[in-house]
Design an enzyme around this catalytic site. Sequence first.
Site, PDB file in Angstrom:
ATOM      1  N   ASN A  77       0.840  -1.196   0.000  1.00 47.91           N
ATOM      2  CA  ASN A  77       0.000   0.000   0.000  1.00 47.91           C
ATOM      3  C   ASN A  77       0.876   1.247   0.000  1.00 47.91           C
ATOM      4  O   ASN A  77       2.019   1.220   0.438  1.00 47.91           O
ATOM      5  CB  ASN A  77      -0.905   0.005   1.232  1.00 47.91           C
ATOM      6  CG  ASN A  77      -1.940   1.121   1.185  1.00 47.91           C
ATOM      7  OD1 ASN A  77      -2.346   1.545   0.109  1.00 47.91           O
ATOM      8  ND2 ASN A  77      -2.356   1.604   2.343  1.00 47.91           N
ATOM      9  N   ASP A 136      -3.576  -3.799  10.947  1.00 47.31           N
ATOM     10  CA  ASP A 136      -3.404  -2.482  11.564  1.00 47.31           C
ATOM     11  C   ASP A 136      -3.318  -1.435  10.469  1.00 47.31           C
ATOM     12  O   ASP A 136      -2.358  -1.412   9.688  1.00 47.31           O
ATOM     13  CB  ASP A 136      -2.135  -2.438  12.423  1.00 47.31           C
ATOM     14  CG  ASP A 136      -2.210  -3.375  13.612  1.00 47.31           C
ATOM     15  OD1 ASP A 136      -3.296  -3.490  14.194  1.00 47.31           O
ATOM     16  OD2 ASP A 136      -1.181  -4.001  13.934  1.00 47.31           O
ATOM     17  N   LEU A 137      -4.301  -0.570  10.388  1.00 48.71           N
ATOM     18  CA  LEU A 137      -4.407   0.389   9.303  1.00 48.71           C
ATOM     19  C   LEU A 137      -3.147   1.240   9.175  1.00 48.71           C
ATOM     20  O   LEU A 137      -2.758   1.930  10.129  1.00 48.71           O
ATOM     21  CB  LEU A 137      -5.625   1.294   9.521  1.00 48.71           C
ATOM     22  CG  LEU A 137      -5.872   2.371   8.462  1.00 48.71           C
ATOM     23  CD1 LEU A 137      -6.115   1.737   7.094  1.00 48.71           C
ATOM     24  CD2 LEU A 137      -7.054   3.248   8.868  1.00 48.71           C
ATOM     25  N   ASP A 138      -2.527   1.194   7.996  1.00 45.50           N
ATOM     26  CA  ASP A 138      -1.360   2.020   7.669  1.00 45.50           C
ATOM     27  C   ASP A 138      -0.207   1.831   8.653  1.00 45.50           C
ATOM     28  O   ASP A 138       0.597   2.733   8.857  1.00 45.50           O
ATOM     29  CB  ASP A 138      -1.746   3.503   7.603  1.00 45.50           C
ATOM     30  CG  ASP A 138      -2.679   3.801   6.456  1.00 45.50           C
ATOM     31  OD1 ASP A 138      -2.705   3.005   5.497  1.00 45.50           O
ATOM     32  OD2 ASP A 138      -3.389   4.819   6.509  1.00 45.50           O
ATOM     33  N   GLU A 139      -0.116   0.659   9.266  1.00 41.87           N
ATOM     34  CA  GLU A 139       0.959   0.419  10.224  1.00 41.87           C
ATOM     35  C   GLU A 139       1.719  -0.864   9.909  1.00 41.87           C
ATOM     36  O   GLU A 139       2.391  -1.415  10.784  1.00 41.87           O
ATOM     37  CB  GLU A 139       0.399   0.378  11.655  1.00 41.87           C
ATOM     38  CG  GLU A 139      -0.172   1.717  12.117  1.00 41.87           C
ATOM     39  CD  GLU A 139      -0.598   1.701  13.570  1.00 41.87           C
ATOM     40  OE1 GLU A 139      -0.228   0.743  14.282  1.00 41.87           O
ATOM     41  OE2 GLU A 139      -1.287   2.640  13.996  1.00 41.87           O
TER      42      GLU A 139
END
Length: 292
Positions: free
Chosen positions: A197, A233-236
């Site tokens: 991403n 974990d969103l954007d992690e």
Amino acid sequence: MNSPAPSSATFILTLSCPNRPGIVAAISQHLYEHGANITEAQQFDDTGSKQFFMRIVFELTRHDDLLHTLRKQFVNIAHTFSMTWTLTDIRHRPRVLLLVSRFDHCLVDLLYRWRIGELRIEPVGIISNHPRETFADVDFYGIPFHHLPVTKDTKAEQEEKIWAIFNQSDAELAVLARYMQVLSNEMAARLSGRCINIHHSFLPGFKGARPYHQAFSRGVKLIGATAHYVTSDLDEGPIIEQDVERISHADSPEDLIRKGRDIERRVLARAVRFHIERRAILNASKTIVFTP
């Protein structure tokens, strides 16, 4: 008349294992005994996790039996050192599924780099939650396009369709080229280590909508982008590549968006390249990246 010299093939060996003496010696000796010529080697000992990582590029006389024997006997070394490893023919072009929403700058950039031979990938499909007309000016070069609209109520069904396309196309990697839908935990787990991403970074206080406008209102001096593997974990997820650009008080929100697009394009392209060249190796919540 002299017979022509046998051609050679190039392979990439990557591995990770608990660190202990003798790993490099065992690998080098094994490759030497099979007539391989090492052309590039990078290694890293993570003292924190006590894990050892290595990427080796080597040439081998093009002979199926020789490669089969090298691979088969390397299993014994891998078992001895508890290795996780891959052996890849450098000619292999990974099959990649591209996902995009309304903003197509990352998609167009990846397609251009693929078309000119800079990215050695094989795009097998483009998925968007927006119709084909959204990309009327973009040449997809015959790559199958799939319009999969999504709502809160149809998210699970839409993700099942994405998963089906991923499998039916024999895709090896999914790239979220500004695909503005959060993947479910189940989907993220399915694509673990196989989904990259891109998102704005170095703006930690500006999550959600219109991040560059938020940054402008706070007078930030740096903007950036991060490419990472997707996790629940969103954007992690584990970071593969990052970059930043300095801005000033004279930059408008539109300037930030324009500069942000440029950063996102180059960071995502580098991340995809590092992945397909087996330069990025997962290390728990981080990555080891053997840059060129």
